[in-house]
Design a protein around this motif. Sequence first.
Motif, PDB file in Angstrom:
ATOM      1  N   GLY A 222       0.800  -1.214   0.000  1.00  0.00           N
ATOM      2  CA  GLY A 222       0.000   0.000   0.000  1.00  0.00           C
ATOM      3  C   GLY A 222       0.832   1.263   0.000  1.00  0.00           C
ATOM      4  N   LEU A 223       2.027   1.202  -0.557  1.00  0.00           N
ATOM      5  CA  LEU A 223       2.924   2.350  -0.528  1.00  0.00           C
ATOM      6  C   LEU A 223       2.524   3.415  -1.538  1.00  0.00           C
ATOM      7  CD1 LEU A 223       6.417   0.591  -0.290  1.00  0.00           C
ATOM      8  CD2 LEU A 223       5.173   1.763   1.531  1.00  0.00           C
ATOM      9  N   ARG A 224       2.858   4.656  -1.221  1.00  0.00           N
ATOM     10  CA  ARG A 224       2.750   5.723  -2.200  1.00  0.00           C
ATOM     11  C   ARG A 224       3.795   5.479  -3.287  1.00  0.00           C
ATOM     12  NH1 ARG A 224       2.433   7.726   2.936  1.00  0.00           N
ATOM     13  NH2 ARG A 224       0.517   8.845   3.481  1.00  0.00           N
ATOM     14  N   VAL A 225       3.585   6.075  -4.447  1.00  0.00           N
ATOM     15  CA  VAL A 225       4.450   5.764  -5.583  1.00  0.00           C
ATOM     16  C   VAL A 225       5.900   6.158  -5.314  1.00  0.00           C
ATOM     17  CG1 VAL A 225       3.908   7.956  -6.755  1.00  0.00           C
ATOM     18  CG2 VAL A 225       4.690   5.997  -8.086  1.00  0.00           C
ATOM     19  N   ALA A 374      -8.602   6.682 -15.365  1.00  0.00           N
ATOM     20  CA  ALA A 374      -8.960   6.564 -13.948  1.00  0.00           C
ATOM     21  C   ALA A 374      -7.918   5.800 -13.146  1.00  0.00           C
ATOM     22  CB  ALA A 374     -10.323   5.876 -13.808  1.00  0.00           C
ATOM     23  N   ILE A 375      -7.099   5.012 -13.815  1.00  0.00           N
ATOM     24  CA  ILE A 375      -6.053   4.256 -13.128  1.00  0.00           C
ATOM     25  C   ILE A 375      -4.831   5.142 -12.975  1.00  0.00           C
ATOM     26  CG2 ILE A 375      -4.557   2.245 -13.213  1.00  0.00           C
ATOM     27  CD1 ILE A 375      -7.453   1.530 -12.751  1.00  0.00           C
ATOM     28  N   SER A 376      -4.330   5.230 -11.749  1.00  0.00           N
ATOM     29  CA  SER A 376      -3.149   6.044 -11.489  1.00  0.00           C
ATOM     30  C   SER A 376      -2.206   5.281 -10.567  1.00  0.00           C
ATOM     31  CB  SER A 376      -3.551   7.379 -10.845  1.00  0.00           C
ATOM     32  OG  SER A 376      -3.876   7.204  -9.475  1.00  0.00           O
ATOM     33  N   THR A 377      -1.112   5.931 -10.215  1.00  0.00           N
ATOM     34  CA  THR A 377      -0.153   5.308  -9.296  1.00  0.00           C
ATOM     35  C   THR A 377      -0.737   5.158  -7.896  1.00  0.00           C
ATOM     36  OG1 THR A 377       0.786   7.507  -8.883  1.00  0.00           O
ATOM     37  CG2 THR A 377       1.842   6.154 -10.569  1.00  0.00           C
TER      38      THR A 377
END
Length: 433
Positions: A222-225, A374-377
């Motif tokens: 669940g990390l940020r990019v 709609a899909i992002s990092t």
Amino acid sequence: MSTLLKPEAVNRPSMAAQAAESVVIVMAGADQLPVRRKGGAKPVSVDLLAALVEAALPDGFGGVSRIGFETAWEAMAPETRRALTDDLTCYLGWSASEKRQAFPADPEDLVRYLRWLEQGRGFRPATLTRRIASISRIHRMLSLSSRDTLPTRAAMVADALKAARRRRGSQQRQAAGVRLGPMMNPQDEVEGVTLAMLFSVCTSDLQGLRDGALLAVAFESGLRVSELAAIHIRDVDPQADGRGILTIGKTKTDQEGEGRYAWLSVDTMRRIGAWLEASGLEDGPLFRRVGVDRRQGRPARAPQDYFSIPGHTRHWQERLQGRPAEPPLARYAIGEGPLTRQGIGVIYKRLVRAVIDEGMVELEPGREGDLVRAISTHSMRVGLTQDLFASGEDGAGVCQAIGWRSVSTALRYVRKQSVKGGAVSRVMDGLRR
């Protein structure tokens, strides 16, 4: 540190496929990898920020305190630095075009700037609020005014932001969550692209092994990019039972680097092991660019009689001597540095397009582009949050596991989902059928 598990359970190229294609893997610098298209992130630095501010200050101001700027810059997270630089560039560009004094800012000019952002650029209230916060921060860094007398805190600026929220609404556009796939409870419903779908379109070559490991780690941690890109091989600690523990260093909410840990499943560890075994990497960044250069093979050619070769033939010596068969060649160049946030976003969208091409998701004709956009990092982080809430975990546990700043932040991504399992649905489902 023990060795990573052997990747028996991960799809690998068959021996026949390996024999049919020659594979070359090299470590390459950035200059040897394919050139990215324009639009990548521009480098930011304290020198750039100070130069932008100095150029916008009125005559006789006295210059910028270098040590003050450096101290403030060092205290910021990397993403905050980039956002501040981008916001300042936009504001200074508007001030120059409108012939307005940027610093110190006039509240009326700030209201005009907000109207331009909303009406001229179509930005939403959340972006407007961030731009004003950046201008406020620069004023504090320059010691132009105390906190109570900041032009950004003027009543008319606050009213302009409130009016924008009334006109447009304060709800932000959110990244589509990529969930694991199976339903977590009887009322749950999993829509759109899932992690299982993305795994199924990962190829079995070097690039596909990298993609599979990246997806698995991104979802389970669940990390940020920015945190995902910063993972090093030494941060992955394999356990005796086949699972793993990921050490997470500095994050957006942990700038002092106290660190935390994330659990990795057996499947994820196998995918990491497959990627490392195929790439030969032993240290440094875990996820890197992989450039691919494929050459078609050529069949064997038997020697040809001299007098049967036409006189105008250019390569008559080759025809005269013949040539052996040349198998197809695949050359993989692995970068030295980590993937960028833009690079990770490109990988996600490429895999989503492959899922759409395979017909795995039901979409209305012409809506394919909407799903890709709609899909992002952020999608993996959102999807894991939704799965944890759907499985019955409470807000505090989800925030601790994923690193959300507050429960309210995490709840933004499950508002629609939580209605199905809320108090009204639990009470009324059995009474009103």
